[in-house]
Design a protein around this motif. Structure first.
Motif, PDB file in Angstrom:
ATOM      1  N   THR A 117      -8.915   9.596   0.360  1.00  0.00           N
ATOM      2  CA  THR A 117      -7.784   9.794   1.258  1.00  0.00           C
ATOM      3  C   THR A 117      -6.547  10.211   0.482  1.00  0.00           C
ATOM      4  O   THR A 117      -6.385   9.868  -0.693  1.00  0.00           O
ATOM      5  N   ASP A 118      -5.671  10.964   1.160  1.00  0.00           N
ATOM      6  CA  ASP A 118      -4.367  11.311   0.596  1.00  0.00           C
ATOM      7  C   ASP A 118      -3.322  10.251   0.911  1.00  0.00           C
ATOM      8  O   ASP A 118      -2.178  10.350   0.455  1.00  0.00           O
ATOM      9  N   ALA A 119      -3.695   9.257   1.702  1.00  0.00           N
ATOM     10  CA  ALA A 119      -2.753   8.191   2.039  1.00  0.00           C
ATOM     11  C   ALA A 119      -2.356   7.422   0.778  1.00  0.00           C
ATOM     12  O   ALA A 119      -3.176   7.174  -0.106  1.00  0.00           O
ATOM     13  N   ALA A 120      -1.085   7.046   0.713  1.00  0.00           N
ATOM     14  CA  ALA A 120      -0.605   6.226  -0.394  1.00  0.00           C
ATOM     15  C   ALA A 120      -1.008   4.772  -0.176  1.00  0.00           C
ATOM     16  O   ALA A 120      -1.089   4.310   0.967  1.00  0.00           O
ATOM     17  N   VAL A 121      -1.260   4.067  -1.278  1.00  0.00           N
ATOM     18  CA  VAL A 121      -1.682   2.664  -1.212  1.00  0.00           C
ATOM     19  C   VAL A 121      -0.725   1.818  -2.043  1.00  0.00           C
ATOM     20  O   VAL A 121      -0.432   2.154  -3.208  1.00  0.00           O
ATOM     21  N   PHE A 122      -0.256   0.725  -1.477  1.00  0.00           N
ATOM     22  CA  PHE A 122       0.617  -0.210  -2.188  1.00  0.00           C
ATOM     23  C   PHE A 122       0.016  -1.606  -2.025  1.00  0.00           C
ATOM     24  O   PHE A 122      -0.030  -2.146  -0.915  1.00  0.00           O
ATOM     25  N   HIS A 123      -0.468  -2.174  -3.133  1.00  0.00           N
ATOM     26  CA  HIS A 123      -1.050  -3.517  -3.085  1.00  0.00           C
ATOM     27  C   HIS A 123      -0.136  -4.483  -3.835  1.00  0.00           C
ATOM     28  O   HIS A 123       0.240  -4.243  -4.988  1.00  0.00           O
ATOM     29  N   LEU A 124       0.180  -5.599  -3.185  1.00  0.00           N
ATOM     30  CA  LEU A 124       1.073  -6.607  -3.746  1.00  0.00           C
ATOM     31  C   LEU A 124       0.321  -7.921  -3.878  1.00  0.00           C
ATOM     32  O   LEU A 124      -0.360  -8.359  -2.950  1.00  0.00           O
ATOM     33  N   ALA A 125       0.457  -8.567  -5.039  1.00  0.00           N
ATOM     34  CA  ALA A 125      -0.276  -9.801  -5.331  1.00  0.00           C
ATOM     35  C   ALA A 125       0.675 -10.857  -5.886  1.00  0.00           C
ATOM     36  O   ALA A 125       1.675 -10.542  -6.539  1.00  0.00           O
ATOM     37  N   GLY A 126       0.343 -12.127  -5.627  1.00  0.00           N
ATOM     38  CA  GLY A 126       1.114 -13.239  -6.170  1.00  0.00           C
ATOM     39  C   GLY A 126       0.405 -13.852  -7.363  1.00  0.00           C
ATOM     40  O   GLY A 126      -0.798 -14.137  -7.291  1.00  0.00           O
ATOM     41  N   THR A 127       1.106 -14.052  -8.446  1.00  0.00           N
ATOM     42  CA  THR A 127       0.480 -14.616  -9.641  1.00  0.00           C
ATOM     43  C   THR A 127       0.068 -16.071  -9.441  1.00  0.00           C
ATOM     44  O   THR A 127      -0.742 -16.592 -10.207  1.00  0.00           O
ATOM     45  N   ASN A 128       0.617 -16.727  -8.402  1.00  0.00           N
ATOM     46  CA  ASN A 128       0.267 -18.119  -8.108  1.00  0.00           C
ATOM     47  C   ASN A 128      -0.543 -18.250  -6.824  1.00  0.00           C
ATOM     48  O   ASN A 128      -0.641 -19.341  -6.255  1.00  0.00           O
ATOM     49  N   ASP A 129      -1.147 -17.148  -6.396  1.00  0.00           N
ATOM     50  CA  ASP A 129      -1.930 -17.139  -5.165  1.00  0.00           C
ATOM     51  C   ASP A 129      -3.242 -17.887  -5.394  1.00  0.00           C
ATOM     52  O   ASP A 129      -4.065 -17.475  -6.218  1.00  0.00           O
ATOM     53  N   GLU A 130      -3.454 -18.963  -4.632  1.00  0.00           N
ATOM     54  CA  GLU A 130      -4.654 -19.778  -4.833  1.00  0.00           C
ATOM     55  C   GLU A 130      -5.910 -19.107  -4.290  1.00  0.00           C
ATOM     56  O   GLU A 130      -7.024 -19.447  -4.699  1.00  0.00           O
ATOM     57  N   PHE A 131      -5.749 -18.162  -3.373  1.00  0.00           N
ATOM     58  CA  PHE A 131      -6.906 -17.472  -2.795  1.00  0.00           C
ATOM     59  C   PHE A 131      -7.226 -16.165  -3.525  1.00  0.00           C
ATOM     60  O   PHE A 131      -8.398 -15.790  -3.640  1.00  0.00           O
ATOM     61  N   TYR A 132      -6.210 -15.491  -3.993  1.00  0.00           N
ATOM     62  CA  TYR A 132      -6.397 -14.225  -4.712  1.00  0.00           C
ATOM     63  C   TYR A 132      -5.623 -14.280  -6.030  1.00  0.00           C
ATOM     64  O   TYR A 132      -4.612 -13.605  -6.201  1.00  0.00           O
TER      65      TYR A 132
ATOM     66  N   ALA B 133      -8.308   6.912  -3.750  1.00  0.00           N
ATOM     67  CA  ALA B 133      -6.933   7.269  -3.409  1.00  0.00           C
ATOM     68  C   ALA B 133      -6.191   7.701  -4.678  1.00  0.00           C
ATOM     69  O   ALA B 133      -6.290   7.040  -5.713  1.00  0.00           O
ATOM     70  N   GLY B 134      -5.457   8.793  -4.581  1.00  0.00           N
ATOM     71  CA  GLY B 134      -4.746   9.299  -5.754  1.00  0.00           C
ATOM     72  C   GLY B 134      -3.397   8.645  -5.972  1.00  0.00           C
ATOM     73  O   GLY B 134      -2.903   8.585  -7.097  1.00  0.00           O
ATOM     74  N   ASP B 135      -2.782   8.143  -4.891  1.00  0.00           N
ATOM     75  CA  ASP B 135      -1.448   7.539  -4.961  1.00  0.00           C
ATOM     76  C   ASP B 135      -1.598   6.038  -4.745  1.00  0.00           C
ATOM     77  O   ASP B 135      -1.630   5.562  -3.600  1.00  0.00           O
ATOM     78  N   VAL B 136      -1.714   5.286  -5.823  1.00  0.00           N
ATOM     79  CA  VAL B 136      -1.922   3.838  -5.749  1.00  0.00           C
ATOM     80  C   VAL B 136      -0.877   3.132  -6.606  1.00  0.00           C
ATOM     81  O   VAL B 136      -0.651   3.501  -7.760  1.00  0.00           O
ATOM     82  N   GLU B 137      -0.246   2.122  -6.022  1.00  0.00           N
ATOM     83  CA  GLU B 137       0.690   1.283  -6.770  1.00  0.00           C
ATOM     84  C   GLU B 137       0.264  -0.174  -6.599  1.00  0.00           C
ATOM     85  O   GLU B 137      -0.015  -0.624  -5.488  1.00  0.00           O
ATOM     86  N   PHE B 138       0.209  -0.893  -7.706  1.00  0.00           N
ATOM     87  CA  PHE B 138      -0.166  -2.306  -7.700  1.00  0.00           C
ATOM     88  C   PHE B 138       0.946  -3.088  -8.394  1.00  0.00           C
ATOM     89  O   PHE B 138       1.345  -2.749  -9.523  1.00  0.00           O
ATOM     90  N   ARG B 139       1.458  -4.121  -7.746  1.00  0.00           N
ATOM     91  CA  ARG B 139       2.510  -4.951  -8.348  1.00  0.00           C
ATOM     92  C   ARG B 139       2.181  -6.426  -8.170  1.00  0.00           C
ATOM     93  O   ARG B 139       1.665  -6.847  -7.136  1.00  0.00           O
ATOM     94  N   SER B 140       2.519  -7.198  -9.195  1.00  0.00           N
ATOM     95  CA  SER B 140       2.360  -8.651  -9.155  1.00  0.00           C
ATOM     96  C   SER B 140       3.731  -9.308  -9.084  1.00  0.00           C
ATOM     97  O   SER B 140       4.716  -8.804  -9.651  1.00  0.00           O
ATOM     98  N   TYR B 141       3.792 -10.449  -8.409  1.00  0.00           N
ATOM     99  CA  TYR B 141       5.047 -11.156  -8.185  1.00  0.00           C
ATOM    100  C   TYR B 141       4.868 -12.641  -8.487  1.00  0.00           C
ATOM    101  O   TYR B 141       3.764 -13.170  -8.385  1.00  0.00           O
TER     102      TYR B 141
END
Length: 230
Positions: free
Chosen positions: A167-182, A198-206
């Motif tokens: 897909t050409d859709a952009a993807v933004f995945h956000l994760a918690g460093t203290n997430d007990e499930f993920y 996907a060519g446009d992917v951003e991943f950030r941890s918080y």
């Protein structure tokens, strides 16, 4: 009944009613953010988050999960509460089909009514709805401008299913460093896996648990602003 008689399972179709909230801005058509809640919440929670997250001028739609369940009272002796979920352990493929068709109906309805710009449709999911939204985004690769996953997973059949397309859709995945499930160990490879299709992917941890933290809201708002321009 004799031992030689067999029991045959049959099915019958049944209609259910799904509910969703809409916030329609002016001018129209506008970029649309469709927000889906996590397990045990409701469209009210998704609407609240969408209002906190979306840039000014966005149309909002918040769909409620089809599976209702009871929740404990907030205070002892108080009234039972209710929450909603997206999946069942029994024949989960049927829940996935309901999710996909509901999203198609919501999006197509709001485009037809002139509320939403068909070229600027964004999908957001928290927790349980995250993987379902990824299933949708990669099954209908031309439907979305972008998809946002917060504190959730990838489809369990990400590597094996033939349904998911590039897909050409952009993807933004956000994760918690203290997430007990993920926790970080579970999501460490998500960016690479998402980039498979996907060519446009951003991943950030918080620095966050299983939640939508204020910093996440601010970053999503800016991401939406950038991806919806033009």
């Amino acid at each position: 009944m004799s031992e030689q008689q067999t029991v045959k399972e049959r099915t019958l179709p049944a209609q259910i009613t799904l509910y969703y909230d809409v916030v329609s801005p002016e001018p129209r058509p506008a970029p649309l953010l469709v927000a889906l809640h996590g397990y045990g919440a409701s469209k009210w929670h998704a609407t609240r988050e969408a209002k906190l997250i979306a840039p000014e001028g966005f149309a909002l739609a918040s769909l409620q999960g089809p599976h209702q369940h009871l929740r404990e009272p907030k205070i002892p002796g108080g009234p039972l509460r209710f929450g909603f979920g997206w999946l069942t352990n029994f024949r989960p493929e049927e829940s996935i089909a309901v999710h996909h068709q509901a999203l198609l109906n919501v999006i197509e309805t709001l485009i037809a009514e002139g509320v939403a710009d068909a070229q600027r449709i964004f999908l957001l999911g928290f927790s349980q709805s995250c993987a379902l939204n990824y299933r949708f985004a990669f099954t209908y690769p031309d439907m979305l401008r972008g998809v946002i996953g917060i504190c959730g997973g990838l489809p369990g059949d990400w590597e094996s299913s033939g349904l998911y397309q590039e897909t050409d859709a952009a993807v933004f995945h956000l994760a918690g460093t203290n997430d007990e499930f993920y926790p970080p160990s579970r999501v460490a490879d998500y960016e690479r896996q998402l980039r498979e299709r996907a060519g446009d992917v951003e991943f950030r941890s918080y620095d966050a648990g299983h939640e939508i933290a204020p910093a996440m809201r601010a970053d999503i708002r800016e991401w939406l602003r950038q991806k919806s321009s033009g």
